[in-house]
Design a protein around this motif. Structure first.
Motif, PDB file in Angstrom:
ATOM      1  N   TYR A 114       0.835  -1.204   0.000  1.00 29.35           N
ATOM      2  CA  TYR A 114       0.000   0.000   0.000  1.00 29.35           C
ATOM      3  C   TYR A 114       0.871   1.256   0.000  1.00 29.35           C
ATOM      4  O   TYR A 114       1.824   1.371   0.764  1.00 29.35           O
ATOM      5  CB  TYR A 114      -0.914   0.011   1.220  1.00 29.35           C
ATOM      6  N   GLY A 115       0.514   2.192  -0.868  1.00 29.38           N
ATOM      7  CA  GLY A 115       1.245   3.452  -0.952  1.00 29.38           C
ATOM      8  C   GLY A 115       2.366   3.442  -1.965  1.00 29.38           C
ATOM      9  O   GLY A 115       2.946   4.501  -2.250  1.00 29.38           O
ATOM     10  N   ASP A 144       5.725   2.030   2.626  1.00 35.05           N
ATOM     11  CA  ASP A 144       6.602   2.172   3.783  1.00 35.05           C
ATOM     12  C   ASP A 144       6.695   0.911   4.630  1.00 35.05           C
ATOM     13  O   ASP A 144       7.784   0.535   5.092  1.00 35.05           O
ATOM     14  CB  ASP A 144       6.173   3.368   4.642  1.00 35.05           C
ATOM     15  N   GLU A 145       5.581   0.208   4.831  1.00 32.39           N
ATOM     16  CA  GLU A 145       5.603  -0.965   5.692  1.00 32.39           C
ATOM     17  C   GLU A 145       6.426  -2.110   5.096  1.00 32.39           C
ATOM     18  O   GLU A 145       7.239  -2.718   5.806  1.00 32.39           O
ATOM     19  CB  GLU A 145       4.173  -1.393   6.014  1.00 32.39           C
ATOM     20  N   LEU A 163       1.854 -13.039   5.994  1.00 30.10           N
ATOM     21  CA  LEU A 163       0.994 -12.164   5.202  1.00 30.10           C
ATOM     22  C   LEU A 163       0.620 -10.938   6.031  1.00 30.10           C
ATOM     23  O   LEU A 163      -0.110 -11.052   7.023  1.00 30.10           O
ATOM     24  CB  LEU A 163      -0.249 -12.934   4.770  1.00 30.10           C
ATOM     25  N   ASP A 164       1.136  -9.789   5.653  1.00 30.05           N
ATOM     26  CA  ASP A 164       0.860  -8.560   6.391  1.00 30.05           C
ATOM     27  C   ASP A 164      -0.461  -7.964   5.912  1.00 30.05           C
ATOM     28  O   ASP A 164      -0.635  -7.708   4.722  1.00 30.05           O
ATOM     29  CB  ASP A 164       2.003  -7.563   6.169  1.00 30.05           C
ATOM     30  N   LYS A 180       8.613   4.261  10.563  1.00 28.92           N
ATOM     31  CA  LYS A 180       7.731   4.172   9.403  1.00 28.92           C
ATOM     32  C   LYS A 180       7.693   5.485   8.641  1.00 28.92           C
ATOM     33  O   LYS A 180       7.648   5.500   7.404  1.00 28.92           O
ATOM     34  CB  LYS A 180       6.318   3.774   9.864  1.00 28.92           C
ATOM     35  N   ASP A 181       7.691   6.606   9.362  1.00 30.60           N
ATOM     36  CA  ASP A 181       7.735   7.907   8.702  1.00 30.60           C
ATOM     37  C   ASP A 181       9.118   8.184   8.118  1.00 30.60           C
ATOM     38  O   ASP A 181       9.249   8.753   7.033  1.00 30.60           O
ATOM     39  CB  ASP A 181       7.371   9.015   9.698  1.00 30.60           C
TER      40      ASP A 181
END
Length: 338
Positions: free
Chosen positions: A89-90, A111-112, A145-146, A298-299
């Motif tokens: 995602y992202g 990011d994750e 699986l995240d 994460k940021d």
């Protein structure tokens, strides 16, 4: 456009919050219906290896990615070729692609996944089936699986739901049980727990025990407590903090609890992209207080190398209180599925 997580989802005693939730409930019912039909009609695919799904019941902010990271660490330390799989995602890449922390950016893969790839092989794929097959072809014997609890594409060996166990004042972790957008739930609590094999309750280091009323919610499901633990102290001296996560106010609390001299804090929406104007604004804010800048890992991974030079990262990791018990639970489930 990314929006901040509404605080009124979690507030009990507010007439404004109750009215807003009531007005949005029909949309929540529709969302829940679509999710239920999608899951009921799915035919999960066996990718040829064990699949440990780490998900949550709410829209962001439970700590599932740190838990996925810790599971990867535990399995790999035990000699299991465990690899991660995320939607990414992202990120702009659709995948399947293995994340390369030295070449990819958060804008590429999210990011994750970039965080997870610091310690284990991680794949991203919009199509989870294609991603799982690529990972197995790449040597994976167990997939972590995240964010997979509401995704029925893969046959899961173990389904874990991560719950934010921190409640303060008039907050409560599931709101009033309403489904998005009326509340934080991705699906009704009962439906989500019915597909779970165990619950992981996330607690910060300054909360001694989980709320007994919360634990009763999970009935006979096994419950494991994990804590978000800082890998080190926050930076010294005055600091202006900022965070673009689902619950940025928790970062502010945690920094203060860790002894940070936090003179100001700026929240951003989850997965926020930090442009030059935003960093200039933050730098000006820090200059007013003669302070440094501090943010979450994460940021930090979403910043450019040039931006990172002026910002301190404050990483936290998940650690299980009963690590041996949790590992034994996973191994038993994996063995029984073979």
């Amino acid at each position: 456009m990314r929006l901040n997580t509404p605080r009124w989802w979690y507030v009990r005693d507010s007439s404004h919050a109750r009215l807003t939730r009531t007005l949005l409930k029909p949309l929540g019912w529709a969302w829940a219906g679509v999710t239920a039909r999608r899951i009921a009609r799915a035919a999960p695919v066996d990718p040829g290896c064990a699949v440990i799904s780490v998900g949550n019941l709410t829209v962001g902010g439970s700590g599932k990615t740190p838990v996925a990271r810790e599971i990867l660490r535990l399995l790999r330390a035990a000699g299991v070729e465990a690899q991660g799989l995320s939607r990414g995602y992202g990120g702009r890449l659709e995948g399947p692609v293995r994340v390369d922390p030295t070449a990819h950016t958060a804008a590429d893969v999210g990011d994750e996944p970039l965080m997870l790839a610091q310690g284990a092989p991680v794949w991203i794929a919009r199509d989870r089936i294609a991603g799982a097959r690529a990972a197995v072809h790449g040597g994976a014997r167990t997939l972590v699986l995240d964010d997979g609890h509401q995704n029925p594409a893969l046959k899961k060996t173990v389904s874990l739901v991560v719950v934010d166990g921190e409640t303060r004042g008039d907050e409560w972790p599931f709101g009033d049980g309403s489904v998005f957008p009326s509340g934080p739930m991705r699906e009704p609590l009962k439906a989500g727990l019915a597909r779970a094999d165990a619950v992981v309750v996330m607690l910060p280091t300054d909360v001694e025990t989980a709320d007994p009323e919360l634990l009763e919610t999970f009935g006979a499901l096994p419950v494991f407590v994990a804590r978000l633990t800082p890998e080190g102290p926050p930076p010294t001296g005055p600091q202006v903090g900022f965070a673009g996560i689902a619950k940025p106010w928790k970062v502010e609390r945690s920094l203060k609890a860790a002894g940070c001299d936090l003179v100001d804090f700026v929240p951003f929406p989850d997965h926020a992209a930090y442009g030059a104007d935003t960093l200039a604004f933050l730098a000006d804010r820090a200059a007013v207080y003669e302070a440094g800048l501090v943010t979450t890992e994460k940021d930090w991974v979403r910043l450019t190398p040039e931006q990172r030079a002026g910002v301190s990262a404050w990483p936290v990791v998940a650690r299980f209180e009963d690590q041996a018990g949790f590992t034994a639970f996973l191994n038993k489930r994996i063995q029984s599925a073979r």
